[in-house]
Design a protein around this motif. Structure first.
Motif, PDB file in Angstrom:
ATOM      1  N   HIS A   1       0.828  -1.206   0.000  1.00 53.00           N
ATOM      2  CA  HIS A   1       0.000   0.000   0.000  1.00 53.00           C
ATOM      3  C   HIS A   1       0.862   1.256   0.000  1.00 53.00           C
ATOM      4  CE1 HIS A   1      -3.622  -2.416   0.565  1.00 53.00           C
ATOM      5  NE2 HIS A   1      -2.890  -3.142   1.394  1.00 53.00           N
ATOM      6  N   PHE A   2       1.672   1.402  -1.050  1.00 50.02           N
ATOM      7  CA  PHE A   2       2.517   2.581  -1.206  1.00 50.02           C
ATOM      8  C   PHE A   2       2.283   3.218  -2.581  1.00 50.02           C
ATOM      9  CE2 PHE A   2       4.971   1.531   2.544  1.00 50.02           C
ATOM     10  CZ  PHE A   2       5.407   2.782   2.967  1.00 50.02           C
ATOM     11  N   PRO A   3       1.131   3.868  -2.762  1.00 48.57           N
ATOM     12  CA  PRO A   3       0.912   4.561  -4.038  1.00 48.57           C
ATOM     13  C   PRO A   3       1.884   5.726  -4.196  1.00 48.57           C
ATOM     14  CG  PRO A   3      -0.767   5.170  -2.445  1.00 48.57           C
ATOM     15  CD  PRO A   3       0.015   4.051  -1.819  1.00 48.57           C
ATOM     16  N   ASP A   4       2.084   6.142  -5.417  1.00 45.90           N
ATOM     17  CA  ASP A   4       3.009   7.247  -5.686  1.00 45.90           C
ATOM     18  C   ASP A   4       2.639   8.498  -4.897  1.00 45.90           C
ATOM     19  OD1 ASP A   4       4.538   5.720  -7.406  1.00 45.90           O
ATOM     20  OD2 ASP A   4       3.524   6.434  -9.220  1.00 45.90           O
ATOM     21  N   ARG A   5       1.349   8.765  -4.772  1.00 42.65           N
ATOM     22  CA  ARG A   5       0.938   9.986  -4.082  1.00 42.65           C
ATOM     23  C   ARG A   5       1.384   9.988  -2.622  1.00 42.65           C
ATOM     24  NH1 ARG A   5      -3.762  11.115  -1.332  1.00 42.65           N
ATOM     25  NH2 ARG A   5      -4.093  13.329  -0.901  1.00 42.65           N
ATOM     26  N   LEU A   6       1.338   8.851  -1.946  1.00 39.47           N
ATOM     27  CA  LEU A   6       1.803   8.775  -0.565  1.00 39.47           C
ATOM     28  C   LEU A   6       3.290   9.096  -0.493  1.00 39.47           C
ATOM     29  CD1 LEU A   6       1.702   8.111   2.427  1.00 39.47           C
ATOM     30  CD2 LEU A   6       1.761   5.670   1.837  1.00 39.47           C
ATOM     31  N   ILE A   7       4.062   8.527  -1.394  1.00 42.26           N
ATOM     32  CA  ILE A   7       5.503   8.775  -1.398  1.00 42.26           C
ATOM     33  C   ILE A   7       5.788  10.240  -1.704  1.00 42.26           C
ATOM     34  CG2 ILE A   7       7.676   8.194  -2.542  1.00 42.26           C
ATOM     35  CD1 ILE A   7       6.576   5.350  -2.887  1.00 42.26           C
ATOM     36  N   GLU A   8       5.003  10.841  -2.592  1.00 39.62           N
ATOM     37  CA  GLU A   8       5.171  12.263  -2.912  1.00 39.62           C
ATOM     38  C   GLU A   8       4.899  13.134  -1.687  1.00 39.62           C
ATOM     39  OE1 GLU A   8       2.497  12.752  -6.124  1.00 39.62           O
ATOM     40  OE2 GLU A   8       3.734  11.630  -7.555  1.00 39.62           O
ATOM     41  N   VAL A   9       3.879  12.797  -0.913  1.00 37.84           N
ATOM     42  CA  VAL A   9       3.582  13.542   0.308  1.00 37.84           C
ATOM     43  C   VAL A   9       4.721  13.398   1.315  1.00 37.84           C
ATOM     44  CG1 VAL A   9       2.061  13.629   2.331  1.00 37.84           C
ATOM     45  CG2 VAL A   9       1.086  13.512   0.033  1.00 37.84           C
ATOM     46  N   MET A  10       5.236  12.182   1.458  1.00 35.76           N
ATOM     47  CA  MET A  10       6.354  11.960   2.367  1.00 35.76           C
ATOM     48  C   MET A  10       7.570  12.792   1.961  1.00 35.76           C
ATOM     49  SD  MET A  10       6.009   7.806   2.703  1.00 35.76           S
ATOM     50  CE  MET A  10       7.610   7.616   3.505  1.00 35.76           C
ATOM     51  N   ALA A  11       7.818  12.855   0.665  1.00 38.37           N
ATOM     52  CA  ALA A  11       8.987  13.581   0.171  1.00 38.37           C
ATOM     53  C   ALA A  11       8.815  15.090   0.284  1.00 38.37           C
ATOM     54  CB  ALA A  11       9.259  13.191  -1.280  1.00 38.37           C
ATOM     55  N   ALA A  12       7.578  15.572   0.234  1.00 37.26           N
ATOM     56  CA  ALA A  12       7.326  17.016   0.156  1.00 37.26           C
ATOM     57  C   ALA A  12       7.492  17.735   1.480  1.00 37.26           C
ATOM     58  CB  ALA A  12       5.918  17.265  -0.390  1.00 37.26           C
ATOM     59  N   SER A  13       7.284  17.052   2.603  1.00 35.82           N
ATOM     60  CA  SER A  13       7.313  17.726   3.896  1.00 35.82           C
ATOM     61  C   SER A  13       8.561  17.367   4.692  1.00 35.82           C
ATOM     62  CB  SER A  13       6.085  17.356   4.725  1.00 35.82           C
ATOM     63  OG  SER A  13       6.201  17.909   6.031  1.00 35.82           O
TER      64      SER A  13
END
Length: 457
Positions: free
Chosen positions: A256-268
């Motif tokens: 359960h690691f969609p790209d959007r989750l990883i993008e949120v993790m990377a952004a903050s």
């Protein structure tokens, strides 16, 4: 979730006035979820007038909150309950209770094993603890409540948290995954998410109390969903809260690691560049028998996407060796995966069957114990070497350390964690206190710890 064998004693806030309040001692065994539940129990009973003591010999009520992941943990806790029962000699009115996952797993059988236990409460029954304790004051029969309650989130109870720099918040309860080796779905029930408004309220409350770090907890934490709010949304909203500087979560599921989750993790910058990613096995056939719904290839894809988007990320994992039917080829596939991923650290275990799980019912525990032991030794040695190399790479770097307190081994030194979850030990100096973030230049390392000196301002 990772398991700890340390006991935890919690202090309550100011309680309501009551004549001769009863004293409460809480001891915790297990993962972060168990620790969070103990904080919930103390918060609940504190508002009922109970006063927590750190002296077990002065308690009127002793509650042991437990994990049921492995059988040896159960045996250890039952032994501890036997030790605690001796305090009934001096205090005949003492109530000795078992709470948590082990209670749910063993049910009323625990009374047969340990007849000195007065109270047994499962993870969905904590709200009824005050009534159970009142009943015991007038009745001789043990009080048992193992009721399942999918609606229970304990929304109106503020936990009394253990003194420290990190606050735990349970955002999900239960698990729907049904891995064949795991007892969790049978002791914590089906998966359900805490309303996102309550999660945000608790994070804001932690910030107001001075906590700088929060950890969001769930058995499959990245499956969180409350209506239209998914886990990525929740992380984004949490990162907007003033006062909280670090956000962690555990344990996510590799499927359960969609790209959007990883993008949120990377952004903050508030979301820590560390993920605990349980592998369990590197062989597709073993993963299938375990009923893990990912493949080695999809796992490696998650690792690739995390590292491409968050280059500093540290990855930790769980590994089981000797699972039912594991061949040498399947074990070697796990070793190959560990060499390929190069985890920063790992929790590694020999498989042991848990009564009530699918593997216990349907699969033969047919890997000889000496083979399990040899395989465990092999991966521990390999992971130690990998961890050593990864920690050596920190030498010469300056890292930001959230100070947790004095080193247990050397009172002249402090310790804390980096945002990548590395433990750092450094000499105490000046006015540095717990909960401060200080820059430390790393000048030494072991496979488990970094060492350094505070960088002058």
């Amino acid at each position: 979730m990772t398991e700890s064998t340390d006991s935890t004693v919690l202090e309550p806030p100011e309680v309501s006035a009551r004549a001769q309040p009863r004293s409460l001692y809480v001891e915790t065994y297990g993962c972060q979820m168990n620790k969070a539940d103990s904080e919930l129990i103390v918060g609940l009973l504190a508002r009922e007038g109970y006063r927590v003591t750190d002296r077990v010999d002065r308690a009127d009520v002793i509650l042991v909150n437990t994990c049921a992941i492995r059988e040896n943990a159960e045996q250890r806790v039952i032994g501890r309950m036997s030790e605690l029962s001796r305090f009934k000699t001096a205090n005949p009115g003492l109530i000795l209770g078992l709470c948590g996952c082990m209670s749910q797993h063993l049910g009323d059988r625990i009374i047969d094993k340990a007849p000195y236990i007065d109270l047994v409460a499962g993870p969905d029954s904590y709200r009824r603890l005050p009534a159970m304790l009142r009943t015991l004051s007038t009745e001789d029969e043990p009080a048992l409540d193992l009721t399942w309650d999918r609606a229970e989130h304990y929304l109106d109870i503020d936990p009394v948290r253990e003194a420290g720099v990190n606050g735990w918040i349970t955002i999900m309860r239960g698990c729907d995954k049904m891995c064949t080796f795991c007892i969790v779905p049978f002791v914590r029930g089906r998966e359900r998410s805490t309303p996102h408004g309550e999660v945000i309220r608790q994070i804001e409350h932690l910030a107001a109390e001075g906590y700088r770090e929060v950890t969001l907890l769930g058995q499959t934490v990245n499956k969180y969903r409350d209506g239209g709010v998914d886990f990525a949304d929740l992380l984004s909203r949490a990162a907007e809260i003033d006062g909280i500087e670090r956000i962690r979560f555990t344990s996510p599921h590799p499927a359960h690691f969609p790209d959007r989750l990883i993008e949120v993790m990377a952004a903050s910058p508030k979301i820590c560049p560390h993920t605990h990613l349980p592998l369990q096995s590197g062989a597709s056939t073993t993963l299938s028998r375990m009923r893990r719904d990912y493949t080695p290839e999809s796992f490696l894809d998650v690792v690739r996407r995390l590292r491409e988007n968050i280059p500093r990320i540290a990855l930790t994992t769980d590994i089981i060796v000797g699972f039912c039917g594991e061949t040498e080829e399947e074990f070697e596939a796990t070793c190959e995966m560990m060499r390929a991923v190069r985890f920063d650290s790992a929790f590694m275990f020999k498989y042991s069957p848990r009564p009530g799980t699918a593997s216990h019912r349907r699969l033969a525990d047919d890997v000889p114990e000496e083979v399990k032991a040899r395989r465990l030794t092999d991966i521990i040695d390999m992971q130690k070497s990998i961890s050593d190399a990864r920690n050596q790479a920190y030498r010469g770097r300056t890292v930001q350390v959230l100070v947790e307190g004095r080193s247990r081994r050397d009172a002249d030194k402090l310790f804390g964690k980096t945002d990548t979850f590395k433990t750092v030990v450094f000499p105490a100096q000046g006015e540095i206190v717990s909960n401060a973030v200080v820059p430390v230049r790393v000048n030494g390392s072991t496979p488990f710890t970094l060492f350094g000196d505070v960088v002058a301002a």
